[in-house]
Design a protein around this motif. Structure first.
Motif, PDB file in Angstrom:
ATOM      1  N   GLY A   1       0.826  -1.196   0.000  1.00  0.00           N
ATOM      2  CA  GLY A   1       0.000   0.000   0.000  1.00  0.00           C
ATOM      3  C   GLY A   1       0.861   1.247   0.000  1.00  0.00           C
ATOM      4  N   PRO A   2       0.402   2.322  -0.612  1.00  0.00           N
ATOM      5  CA  PRO A   2       1.214   3.549  -0.731  1.00  0.00           C
ATOM      6  C   PRO A   2       1.527   4.212   0.612  1.00  0.00           C
ATOM      7  CG  PRO A   2      -1.038   3.895  -1.531  1.00  0.00           C
ATOM      8  CD  PRO A   2      -0.881   2.430  -1.319  1.00  0.00           C
ATOM      9  N   LEU A   3       0.547   4.236   1.525  1.00  0.00           N
ATOM     10  CA  LEU A   3       0.785   4.897   2.809  1.00  0.00           C
ATOM     11  C   LEU A   3       1.811   4.120   3.645  1.00  0.00           C
ATOM     12  CD1 LEU A   3       0.029   7.313   4.527  1.00  0.00           C
ATOM     13  CD2 LEU A   3      -1.792   5.936   5.570  1.00  0.00           C
ATOM     14  N   ALA A   4       1.706   2.787   3.647  1.00  0.00           N
ATOM     15  CA  ALA A   4       2.681   1.976   4.382  1.00  0.00           C
ATOM     16  C   ALA A   4       4.070   2.119   3.782  1.00  0.00           C
ATOM     17  CB  ALA A   4       2.242   0.510   4.376  1.00  0.00           C
ATOM     18  N   LEU A   5       4.124   2.150   2.437  1.00  0.00           N
ATOM     19  CA  LEU A   5       5.421   2.321   1.776  1.00  0.00           C
ATOM     20  C   LEU A   5       6.035   3.667   2.150  1.00  0.00           C
ATOM     21  CD1 LEU A   5       7.302   0.891  -0.260  1.00  0.00           C
ATOM     22  CD2 LEU A   5       6.169   2.207  -2.070  1.00  0.00           C
ATOM     23  N   TRP A   6       5.198   4.717   2.174  1.00  0.00           N
ATOM     24  CA  TRP A   6       5.702   6.042   2.563  1.00  0.00           C
ATOM     25  C   TRP A   6       6.152   6.034   4.018  1.00  0.00           C
ATOM     26  CZ3 TRP A   6       4.038   9.243   6.460  1.00  0.00           C
ATOM     27  CH2 TRP A   6       4.580  10.523   6.481  1.00  0.00           C
ATOM     28  N   PHE A   7       5.431   5.320   4.883  1.00  0.00           N
ATOM     29  CA  PHE A   7       5.775   5.250   6.307  1.00  0.00           C
ATOM     30  C   PHE A   7       7.222   4.794   6.492  1.00  0.00           C
ATOM     31  CE2 PHE A   7       6.236   2.852  10.222  1.00  0.00           C
ATOM     32  CZ  PHE A   7       5.625   3.640  11.177  1.00  0.00           C
ATOM     33  N   TRP A   8       7.587   3.679   5.839  1.00  0.00           N
ATOM     34  CA  TRP A   8       8.944   3.136   6.010  1.00  0.00           C
ATOM     35  C   TRP A   8       9.981   4.001   5.297  1.00  0.00           C
ATOM     36  CZ3 TRP A   8       9.706  -0.342   9.603  1.00  0.00           C
ATOM     37  CH2 TRP A   8       8.650  -1.167   9.996  1.00  0.00           C
TER      38      TRP A   8
ATOM     39  N   GLN B   1       7.312  17.181   3.983  1.00  0.00           N
ATOM     40  CA  GLN B   1       6.924  15.784   3.774  1.00  0.00           C
ATOM     41  C   GLN B   1       5.470  15.530   4.193  1.00  0.00           C
ATOM     42  OE1 GLN B   1      10.115  16.439   5.218  1.00  0.00           O
ATOM     43  NE2 GLN B   1      10.875  16.162   3.139  1.00  0.00           N
ATOM     44  N   LEU B   2       4.963  16.301   5.153  1.00  0.00           N
ATOM     45  CA  LEU B   2       3.625  16.051   5.681  1.00  0.00           C
ATOM     46  C   LEU B   2       2.539  16.822   4.933  1.00  0.00           C
ATOM     47  CD1 LEU B   2       4.438  16.166   9.515  1.00  0.00           C
ATOM     48  CD2 LEU B   2       4.264  14.167   8.037  1.00  0.00           C
ATOM     49  N   ALA B   3       2.890  17.977   4.408  1.00  0.00           N
ATOM     50  CA  ALA B   3       1.878  18.804   3.728  1.00  0.00           C
ATOM     51  C   ALA B   3       1.221  18.088   2.553  1.00  0.00           C
ATOM     52  CB  ALA B   3       2.500  20.123   3.288  1.00  0.00           C
ATOM     53  N   PRO B   4       1.942  17.386   1.678  1.00  0.00           N
ATOM     54  CA  PRO B   4       1.263  16.672   0.577  1.00  0.00           C
ATOM     55  C   PRO B   4       0.269  15.621   1.073  1.00  0.00           C
ATOM     56  CG  PRO B   4       3.604  16.876   0.122  1.00  0.00           C
ATOM     57  CD  PRO B   4       3.399  17.317   1.527  1.00  0.00           C
ATOM     58  N   LEU B   5       0.588  14.933   2.178  1.00  0.00           N
ATOM     59  CA  LEU B   5      -0.341  13.943   2.720  1.00  0.00           C
ATOM     60  C   LEU B   5      -1.615  14.616   3.224  1.00  0.00           C
ATOM     61  CD1 LEU B   5       2.063  11.606   4.721  1.00  0.00           C
ATOM     62  CD2 LEU B   5       1.075  11.206   2.480  1.00  0.00           C
TER      63      LEU B   5
ATOM     64  N   THR C   1      -6.059  13.555   7.671  1.00  0.00           N
ATOM     65  CA  THR C   1      -6.287  14.601   8.671  1.00  0.00           C
ATOM     66  C   THR C   1      -5.041  14.836   9.520  1.00  0.00           C
ATOM     67  OG1 THR C   1      -7.084  13.015  10.300  1.00  0.00           O
ATOM     68  CG2 THR C   1      -8.720  13.968   8.795  1.00  0.00           C
ATOM     69  N   ARG C   2      -5.019  16.012  10.147  1.00  0.00           N
ATOM     70  CA  ARG C   2      -3.864  16.364  10.984  1.00  0.00           C
ATOM     71  C   ARG C   2      -3.719  15.434  12.189  1.00  0.00           C
ATOM     72  NH1 ARG C   2      -5.639  22.104  12.197  1.00  0.00           N
ATOM     73  NH2 ARG C   2      -7.624  21.164  11.581  1.00  0.00           N
ATOM     74  N   PRO C   3      -4.811  15.069  12.906  1.00  0.00           N
ATOM     75  CA  PRO C   3      -4.635  14.097  14.002  1.00  0.00           C
ATOM     76  C   PRO C   3      -4.085  12.762  13.522  1.00  0.00           C
ATOM     77  CG  PRO C   3      -6.734  15.232  14.226  1.00  0.00           C
ATOM     78  CD  PRO C   3      -6.180  15.632  12.897  1.00  0.00           C
ATOM     79  N   ARG C   4      -4.529  12.308  12.331  1.00  0.00           N
ATOM     80  CA  ARG C   4      -3.997  11.047  11.824  1.00  0.00           C
ATOM     81  C   ARG C   4      -2.524  11.186  11.456  1.00  0.00           C
ATOM     82  NH1 ARG C   4      -6.075   7.495   6.598  1.00  0.00           N
ATOM     83  NH2 ARG C   4      -4.843   5.616   7.113  1.00  0.00           N
ATOM     84  N   LEU C   5      -2.154  12.359  10.900  1.00  0.00           N
ATOM     85  CA  LEU C   5      -0.733  12.608  10.610  1.00  0.00           C
ATOM     86  C   LEU C   5       0.102  12.557  11.891  1.00  0.00           C
ATOM     87  CD1 LEU C   5      -0.707  15.516   7.985  1.00  0.00           C
ATOM     88  CD2 LEU C   5       0.087  13.176   7.649  1.00  0.00           C
ATOM     89  N   ALA C   6      -0.460  13.170  12.951  1.00  0.00           N
ATOM     90  CA  ALA C   6       0.258  13.157  14.228  1.00  0.00           C
ATOM     91  C   ALA C   6       0.406  11.734  14.745  1.00  0.00           C
ATOM     92  CB  ALA C   6      -0.473  14.025  15.246  1.00  0.00           C
ATOM     93  N   ALA C   7      -0.649  10.925  14.589  1.00  0.00           N
ATOM     94  CA  ALA C   7      -0.574   9.528  15.034  1.00  0.00           C
ATOM     95  C   ALA C   7       0.470   8.750  14.234  1.00  0.00           C
ATOM     96  CB  ALA C   7      -1.947   8.873  14.908  1.00  0.00           C
TER      97      ALA C   7
ATOM     98  N   LEU D   1       1.627  19.288  16.046  1.00  0.00           N
ATOM     99  CA  LEU D   1       1.246  18.933  14.674  1.00  0.00           C
ATOM    100  C   LEU D   1      -0.265  18.740  14.556  1.00  0.00           C
ATOM    101  CD1 LEU D   1       1.904  18.111  11.768  1.00  0.00           C
ATOM    102  CD2 LEU D   1       2.378  15.800  12.609  1.00  0.00           C
ATOM    103  N   ALA D   2      -0.857  18.057  15.538  1.00  0.00           N
ATOM    104  CA  ALA D   2      -2.300  17.806  15.487  1.00  0.00           C
ATOM    105  C   ALA D   2      -3.104  19.097  15.555  1.00  0.00           C
ATOM    106  CB  ALA D   2      -2.701  16.875  16.628  1.00  0.00           C
ATOM    107  N   ARG D   3      -2.572  20.119  16.223  1.00  0.00           N
ATOM    108  CA  ARG D   3      -3.286  21.390  16.362  1.00  0.00           C
ATOM    109  C   ARG D   3      -2.822  22.451  15.365  1.00  0.00           C
ATOM    110  NH1 ARG D   3      -3.279  22.147  23.002  1.00  0.00           N
ATOM    111  NH2 ARG D   3      -4.602  20.314  23.469  1.00  0.00           N
ATOM    112  N   MET D   4      -1.941  22.087  14.443  1.00  0.00           N
ATOM    113  CA  MET D   4      -1.389  23.056  13.488  1.00  0.00           C
ATOM    114  C   MET D   4      -2.497  23.620  12.591  1.00  0.00           C
ATOM    115  SD  MET D   4       1.803  22.530  10.893  1.00  0.00           S
ATOM    116  CE  MET D   4       2.928  22.385  12.267  1.00  0.00           C
TER     117      MET D   4
END
Length: 820
Positions: A443-450, A716-720, A726-732, A804-807
């Protein structure tokens, strides 16, 4: 000069806008300086005490004459040498018991005492008259007076019934020593006309050759720059220094992260200054001045914190040194000016070292390159390879030290090389783990994670190195302490064979107590013991008299024995030797050892080797009757009793009532064991405190690294976020990545920590103390330490993740507006 001041004002404006960053920089420097200077303050206090002990009326730092094969010799030799022009002064030394406490008794001759015997306390003319004239005086330190629980002016009796001259406090005197006139000492020790050694002063002329005056009856011992106590305690102080140095370097990781973030955020400012005509040399000079000024402020605060850390830990350190080595350390902290100057110097040097890489790269980069935020990360992969090669070289050094090193320093060198190499190779290991995770990702998100974790690794590597070192030290030291604790309890069960222990005030009381006990039906057995001091091959040795009883045969902690070892012990021509003394003298079971005794040399066959943890002296265990035959002056005041458990309280109460014994003079096995374990736990309290400090500093280092990366992570986070995450999910996701690399680091720290524990047990302990503990692994303890590491990482990551979650969305949109 004016241009430099303007540049400084521009650079300082950065800190006004980034107060959190300024705080982390100061915290790093303060933590590093405080822990290092605190440890050095403790070491300095201890070494000052050793100096006082070594110079007490001529210790090993004074040239002296001693008998080559006996503990004492006739004072006729002193008279002959004085007549032959030798400036010698006699000293008689022994141990006596006062109120159940064993203390060192020194007899001196103050009139002939050389003026150059070190910093020994001096006696003025009025004091000299009171000291020499009857009834004389007993000079003591105030700590000794308190320990004996006697007022100044009291004349307490010693174990043989003789009374000491009135006690008088001499502030400069070391604790644990009683000083009397040599004539008084000869009477108290029952050694008439005997001398232990002759101190040598500076001769006015050329005296007659020693051999022509006394023949071979005496030998010259040159002054020693290092005392036996200092040699014994080297390992303890090296351990403290190692902890302080580790904490110092972990603190520098915080400084490195804060300085790195400041440089990244200052890049536009640096570019503007360079474009306005400021040279690279001027900019870097002002940066160094700024850094030194901050280090000076942080260093002063760190020194104050270090003083409080040292003051808080000193009582436990003093208890450790007293329990392990018998060293007497004052409980109050006194510091010299060198300590303050050294603390400031180490703070400034540490700050410059932490910022050196950034300064060098900044001065070498062209003007336009300084505007590129990732210009400093272009050679990261090359540095990874170089670090791995350097780690292999460091591991090779560790193997060489392990194979060829024979000293305590070499043992600590193995530890240092092992940990330094592991820290260097950690990024390569994490790179491999993350690469494997990336290849297995779906999956693309998992690939980006690593993949993004691999990119983020360069910014977190220093903090993760700090976490690895702190956790490995915690694993290693905790494993060693837990191993020692369990071994110590088992050893205590073997050594504390009797149910009740009695320490009589003198031999007469000992005889009376034994007679009284023989009439009681609740006493199953009376076990008499004894102790005497001597020297074997230049080593101080304690002779321990053991009664011939089945309980000792069953429980004595023997590591190695000859056939029918206990039977050999009874006639008095065999002995058991402690493990540390067997290593020092290179003696094994079946060898013969010669012990100097008042009646001549006592030859003993070694029938066994036993564990004797916590005793700085070597020890020989012999039959108690044989000990008294060869050392008639041995105090016969130690008594052990075998009593049924239900009869112990009543017997102790009857003993206290009949013979006026206090709690120090009579105690049951459970009380003695509990006190021993309490002392043991306090011994390692300072180690636990430094463990906690180091892990806490490592957590701060991780926090500062995450704060450093927070702003640089936005591209790196802005494109996601733009594609709908969402920002909370990005923070997680970011929190998960941080905890993942922290978990991998903690799991790598476990085997490293166990290797550290093995080095401490098999190398450092053996070279420092002479005993080797069994190696045990405690899985639950390892799980707890890994959990602590993850909790520390979670706490360090919370603040950046919450931000980050509150940005605000506008901050993420600016990334695209700035075309970063």
């Amino acid at each position: 000069m004016r241009r430099a001041l303007w540049v400084l004002a521009v650079l300082l404006s950065h800190w006004r806008r980034h107060k959190m960053q300024f705080a982390t920089l100061l915290i790093g420097l303060i933590a590093a300086t405080a822990l290092w200077s605190g440890v050095q303050a403790i070491n300095q206090q201890a070494r000052n005490a050793y100096d006082r002990a070594a110079a007490t009326f001529g210790g090993v730092r004074t040239a002296m004459l001693v008998a080559p094969d006996a503990a004492t010799f006739s004072q006729e030799l002193f008279i002959k040498l004085r007549r032959a022009g030798w400036p010698v002064s006699p000293v008689l030394e022994g141990r006596v018991q006062v109120n159940g406490r064993s203390v060192r008794l020194l007899g001196i001759e103050p009139i002939t005492m050389p003026a150059d015997v070190g910093n020994a306390p001096r006696l003025g003319a009025p004091d000299l008259s009171s000291f020499v004239a009857p009834p004389g005086q007993t000079l003591v330190a105030r700590e000794t007076l308190s320990d004996l629980q006697e007022p100044e002016g009291a004349a307490p009796p010693i174990s043989n019934g003789a009374k000491l001259p009135p006690l008088r406090v001499l502030p400069q005197l070391v604790a644990g020593v009683l000083v009397v006139d040599i004539g008084v000492a000869q009477r108290l020790l029952n050694k008439p006309d005997q001398v232990s050694r002759l101190l040598i002063g500076k001769p006015k002329g050329k005296p007659a050759p020693l051999a022509s005056v006394v023949g071979e009856q005496l030998q010259l011992v040159e002054p020693n720059a290092e005392t036996e106590l200092e040699r014994l305690t080297d390992s303890f102080h090296l351990n403290l220094t190692a902890f302080g140095l580790l904490s110092f370097f972990v603190g520098l990781f915080i400084v490195n992260s804060a300085v790195g973030l400041a440089f990244e955020q200052r890049l536009p400012m640096l570019r503007t200054l360079r474009a306005c005509g400021a040279s690279a040399r001027l900019v870097n000079t002002v940066l160094v001045v700024e850094l030194v000024a901050l280090a000076l402020v942080a260093g002063l605060i760190g020194l104050v914190c270090g003083y409080f850390i040292a003051a808080a830990l000193l009582p436990d350190v003093a208890a450790s040194l007293r329990g392990l080595y018998g060293a007497q350390i004052p409980g109050q902290l006194t510091l010299r000016s060198e300590w303050w100057l050294a603390g400031i110097g180490i703070s400034i040097a540490g700050a410059i070292v932490a910022a050196a890489t950034s300064l060098i790269k900044a001065i070498r980069m062209p003007v336009l390159a300084t505007a590129q935020p990732y210009a400093w990360q272009q050679r990261q992969r090359r540095w990874l390879v170089l670090q791995s090669i350097a780690a292999c070289a460091v591991f090779a050094v560790a193997l060489l030290l392990l194979h060829y090193g024979q000293s305590l320093i070499a043992g600590f060198g193995v530890l240092a090389a092992l940990m330094f190499g592991a820290a260097l190779i950690l990024p390569a290991f994490l790179e491999i783990i993350l690469l494997v995770g990336q290849r297995w990702a779906k999956g693309p998100l998992a690939l980006w994670f690593w993949a993004d974790s691999r990119q983020q690794l360069s910014g977190l590597s220093l903090a993760l190195m700090a976490l690895l070192l702190a956790l490995a030290v915690n694993v290693g030291v905790s494993t060693m302490v837990e191993t020692f604790s369990r071994t110590f309890v088992g050893w205590l069960n073997g050594r504390l064979a009797a149910d009740v222990y009695i320490s009589a005030s003198d031999n007469a009381q000992g005889v009376a107590i034994r007679s009284w006990l023989k009439e009681r039906s609740d006493v199953q057995a009376i076990l008499s013991g004894g102790r005497a001091d001597t020297q074997v091959q230049g080593q101080p040795v304690e002779l321990l008299g053991l009664p011939d009883h089945a309980l000792y045969r069953e429980r004595w902690p023997l590591l190695e024995t000859a056939p029918r070892a206990w039977t050999q012990l009874v006639p008095g021509d065999a002995a058991f030797i402690s493990e540390q003394l067997s290593r020092r003298l290179n003696v094994r079971v079946g060898d013969v050892i010669e012990v100097p005794a008042p009646g001549g040399t006592w030859e003993l066959d070694i029938a066994g080797i036993y564990a004797n943890y916590g005793n700085p002296k070597g020890q020989l265990a012999v039959n108690v009757a044989a000990l008294i035959r060869h050392f008639p002056q041995t105090p016969q005041t130690r008594i052990g009793l075998i009593v049924a458990k239900e009869n112990i309280p009543g017997l102790i109460a009857a003993l206290q009532k009949q013979f006026a014994l206090d709690d120090r003079s009579v105690a049951d096995q459970a009380t003695v064991k509990a006190e021993s374990i309490r002392i043991f736990n306090r011994t390692f309290a300072v180690t636990s405190a430094l463990n906690a400090f180091t892990l806490g500093v490592a957590g701060i280092a991780l926090l500062t690294s995450l704060l450093t990366l927070a702003n640089s992570r936005l591209p790196q986070l802005a494109p996601l976020w733009a594609i709908g995450i969402t920002r909370p999910r990005l923070a997680a996701i970011e929190l998960t990545k941080t905890l993942s690399v922290a978990l991998f680091t903690a799991l790598l720290a476990v085997p490293l920590g166990l290797l550290v524990a093995w080095c401490l047990i098999a190398i450092v302990n053996v070279k420092a103390f002479g005993w080797r503990l069994p190696f045990h692994v405690f899985p639950l303890q390892l799980v707890e330490l890994v959990a602590v590491a993850l909790i520390a990482s979670l706490l360090a990551a919370l603040l950046p993740m919450i931000r980050l979650a509150r940005m605000q969305p506008a901050s993420l949109v600016k990334v695209f507006a700035n075309e970063r």
